[in-house]
Design a protein around this motif. Structure first.
Motif, PDB file in Angstrom:
ATOM      1  N   MET A 250      19.214  25.778  95.447  1.00  0.00           N
ATOM      2  CA  MET A 250      18.247  26.864  95.671  1.00  0.00           C
ATOM      3  C   MET A 250      16.834  26.436  95.335  1.00  0.00           C
ATOM      4  O   MET A 250      15.882  26.838  95.997  1.00  0.00           O
ATOM      5  CB  MET A 250      18.604  28.087  94.818  1.00  0.00           C
ATOM      6  CG  MET A 250      19.699  28.917  95.383  1.00  0.00           C
ATOM      7  SD  MET A 250      19.922  30.378  94.387  1.00  0.00           S
ATOM      8  CE  MET A 250      21.162  29.821  93.251  1.00  0.00           C
ATOM      9  N   LEU A 251      16.689  25.639  94.285  1.00  0.00           N
ATOM     10  CA  LEU A 251      15.357  25.249  93.820  1.00  0.00           C
ATOM     11  C   LEU A 251      14.872  23.946  94.447  1.00  0.00           C
ATOM     12  O   LEU A 251      13.877  23.389  94.001  1.00  0.00           O
ATOM     13  CB  LEU A 251      15.344  25.166  92.292  1.00  0.00           C
ATOM     14  CG  LEU A 251      15.660  26.473  91.570  1.00  0.00           C
ATOM     15  CD1 LEU A 251      15.588  26.287  90.068  1.00  0.00           C
ATOM     16  CD2 LEU A 251      14.755  27.591  92.024  1.00  0.00           C
ATOM     17  N   SER A 252      15.565  23.486  95.484  1.00  0.00           N
ATOM     18  CA  SER A 252      15.097  22.305  96.211  1.00  0.00           C
ATOM     19  C   SER A 252      14.005  22.741  97.186  1.00  0.00           C
ATOM     20  O   SER A 252      13.821  23.933  97.436  1.00  0.00           O
ATOM     21  CB  SER A 252      16.255  21.650  96.967  1.00  0.00           C
ATOM     22  OG  SER A 252      16.622  22.440  98.082  1.00  0.00           O
ATOM     23  N   ALA A 253      13.310  21.783  97.750  1.00  0.00           N
ATOM     24  CA  ALA A 253      12.225  22.095  98.692  1.00  0.00           C
ATOM     25  C   ALA A 253      12.742  22.849  99.911  1.00  0.00           C
ATOM     26  O   ALA A 253      12.022  23.644 100.506  1.00  0.00           O
ATOM     27  CB  ALA A 253      11.525  20.811  99.126  1.00  0.00           C
ATOM     28  N   SER A 254      13.993  22.631 100.260  1.00  0.00           N
ATOM     29  CA  SER A 254      14.555  23.327 101.422  1.00  0.00           C
ATOM     30  C   SER A 254      15.422  24.512 101.007  1.00  0.00           C
ATOM     31  O   SER A 254      16.118  25.089 101.837  1.00  0.00           O
ATOM     32  CB  SER A 254      15.384  22.356 102.266  1.00  0.00           C
ATOM     33  OG  SER A 254      16.454  21.842 101.490  1.00  0.00           O
ATOM     34  N   GLY A 255      15.368  24.886  99.724  1.00  0.00           N
ATOM     35  CA  GLY A 255      16.174  25.996  99.225  1.00  0.00           C
ATOM     36  C   GLY A 255      15.801  27.321  99.866  1.00  0.00           C
ATOM     37  O   GLY A 255      14.647  27.552 100.205  1.00  0.00           O
ATOM     38  N   ASN A 256      16.805  28.160 100.040  1.00  0.00           N
ATOM     39  CA  ASN A 256      16.588  29.463 100.658  1.00  0.00           C
ATOM     40  C   ASN A 256      17.497  30.474  99.954  1.00  0.00           C
ATOM     41  O   ASN A 256      18.484  30.927 100.530  1.00  0.00           O
ATOM     42  CB  ASN A 256      16.878  29.389 102.156  1.00  0.00           C
ATOM     43  CG  ASN A 256      16.465  30.649 102.874  1.00  0.00           C
ATOM     44  OD1 ASN A 256      15.706  31.449 102.347  1.00  0.00           O
ATOM     45  ND2 ASN A 256      16.962  30.825 104.083  1.00  0.00           N
ATOM     46  N   PRO A 257      17.181  30.826  98.709  1.00  0.00           N
ATOM     47  CA  PRO A 257      18.087  31.697  97.955  1.00  0.00           C
ATOM     48  C   PRO A 257      18.079  33.134  98.474  1.00  0.00           C
ATOM     49  O   PRO A 257      17.088  33.602  99.030  1.00  0.00           O
ATOM     50  CB  PRO A 257      17.528  31.642  96.537  1.00  0.00           C
ATOM     51  CG  PRO A 257      16.088  31.346  96.718  1.00  0.00           C
ATOM     52  CD  PRO A 257      16.001  30.472  97.935  1.00  0.00           C
ATOM     53  N   GLU A 258      19.210  33.799  98.294  1.00  0.00           N
ATOM     54  CA  GLU A 258      19.276  35.227  98.576  1.00  0.00           C
ATOM     55  C   GLU A 258      18.444  35.941  97.518  1.00  0.00           C
ATOM     56  O   GLU A 258      18.215  35.413  96.430  1.00  0.00           O
ATOM     57  CB  GLU A 258      20.716  35.720  98.484  1.00  0.00           C
ATOM     58  CG  GLU A 258      21.632  35.186  99.550  1.00  0.00           C
ATOM     59  CD  GLU A 258      23.048  35.740  99.403  1.00  0.00           C
ATOM     60  OE1 GLU A 258      23.326  36.453  98.412  1.00  0.00           O
ATOM     61  OE2 GLU A 258      23.863  35.446 100.280  1.00  0.00           O
ATOM     62  N   LEU A 259      18.059  37.164  97.825  1.00  0.00           N
ATOM     63  CA  LEU A 259      17.256  37.943  96.887  1.00  0.00           C
ATOM     64  C   LEU A 259      17.996  38.103  95.561  1.00  0.00           C
ATOM     65  O   LEU A 259      17.398  37.988  94.489  1.00  0.00           O
ATOM     66  CB  LEU A 259      16.907  39.304  97.485  1.00  0.00           C
ATOM     67  CG  LEU A 259      16.049  40.213  96.609  1.00  0.00           C
ATOM     68  CD1 LEU A 259      14.722  39.536  96.266  1.00  0.00           C
ATOM     69  CD2 LEU A 259      15.808  41.536  97.300  1.00  0.00           C
ATOM     70  N   ARG A 260      19.291  38.335  95.620  1.00  0.00           N
ATOM     71  CA  ARG A 260      20.093  38.508  94.406  1.00  0.00           C
ATOM     72  C   ARG A 260      20.027  37.259  93.522  1.00  0.00           C
ATOM     73  O   ARG A 260      19.862  37.348  92.313  1.00  0.00           O
ATOM     74  CB  ARG A 260      21.528  38.812  94.828  1.00  0.00           C
ATOM     75  CG  ARG A 260      22.530  38.877  93.740  1.00  0.00           C
ATOM     76  CD  ARG A 260      23.916  39.121  94.277  1.00  0.00           C
ATOM     77  NE  ARG A 260      24.011  38.695  95.687  1.00  0.00           N
ATOM     78  CZ  ARG A 260      25.002  38.971  96.489  1.00  0.00           C
ATOM     79  NH1 ARG A 260      25.998  39.676  96.062  1.00  0.00           N
ATOM     80  NH2 ARG A 260      25.016  38.544  97.718  1.00  0.00           N
ATOM     81  N   SER A 261      20.140  36.081  94.123  1.00  0.00           N
ATOM     82  CA  SER A 261      20.081  34.828  93.370  1.00  0.00           C
ATOM     83  C   SER A 261      18.672  34.578  92.835  1.00  0.00           C
ATOM     84  O   SER A 261      18.501  34.130  91.703  1.00  0.00           O
ATOM     85  CB  SER A 261      20.507  33.658  94.254  1.00  0.00           C
ATOM     86  OG  SER A 261      21.809  33.848  94.729  1.00  0.00           O
ATOM     87  N   LEU A 262      17.671  34.864  93.661  1.00  0.00           N
ATOM     88  CA  LEU A 262      16.286  34.676  93.234  1.00  0.00           C
ATOM     89  C   LEU A 262      15.963  35.557  92.034  1.00  0.00           C
ATOM     90  O   LEU A 262      15.373  35.095  91.056  1.00  0.00           O
ATOM     91  CB  LEU A 262      15.332  34.980  94.389  1.00  0.00           C
ATOM     92  CG  LEU A 262      13.845  34.859  94.078  1.00  0.00           C
ATOM     93  CD1 LEU A 262      13.486  33.437  93.674  1.00  0.00           C
ATOM     94  CD2 LEU A 262      13.025  35.293  95.277  1.00  0.00           C
TER      95      LEU A 262
END
Length: 117
Positions: A84-96
């Motif tokens: 998630m915290l990689s440059a290409s990460g795309n976390p869900e709102l819940r995870s963020l």
């Protein structure tokens, strides 16, 4: 006949400069302060670049003991948190929000100005 060196050049040659601190280490030290961390993440959000936001969150996680520690506090797997915290990460709102909560931060919404009627 060679041209004499200027005074500044001669002085610099005699007295070496102190070593500099690597930028990332300096930044991570500053991000231990919750106000600095919040301002840093907010600036990344305002930038509008998702990769910059993930990098900012990774720096904050490093300042708070590392990504593994943030993963444990947010009840996410370490591998998923790294992804998630990689440059290409795309976390869900819940995870963020879980990561932000583990870092002692939260999302908020505020008006940008008056709307035209």
């Amino acid at each position: 006949m060679p041209k004499p060196a200027c005074k500044t050049t001669r002085r610099a040659a005699k007295k070496p400069l102190p070593p500099s601190v690597p930028h990332e280490r300096w930044l991570v030290e500053r991000l231990k302060d919750p106000a600095e961390a919040a301002a840093y993440v907010e600036a990344a959000i305002e930038e509008g670049d998702q990769a910059a936001l993930m990098l900012a969150l990774r720096h904050v996680a490093q300042a708070l003991g590392g990504i593994s520690k943030i993963a444990r506090k947010s009840k996410l797997t370490r591998e998923a948190t790294y992804r998630m915290l990689s440059a290409s990460g795309n976390p869900e709102l819940r995870s963020l929000t879980a990561i932000l909560d583990a870092a002692g931060l939260r999302l908020s919404v505020k008006p940008v100005g008056r709307r035209a009627a």
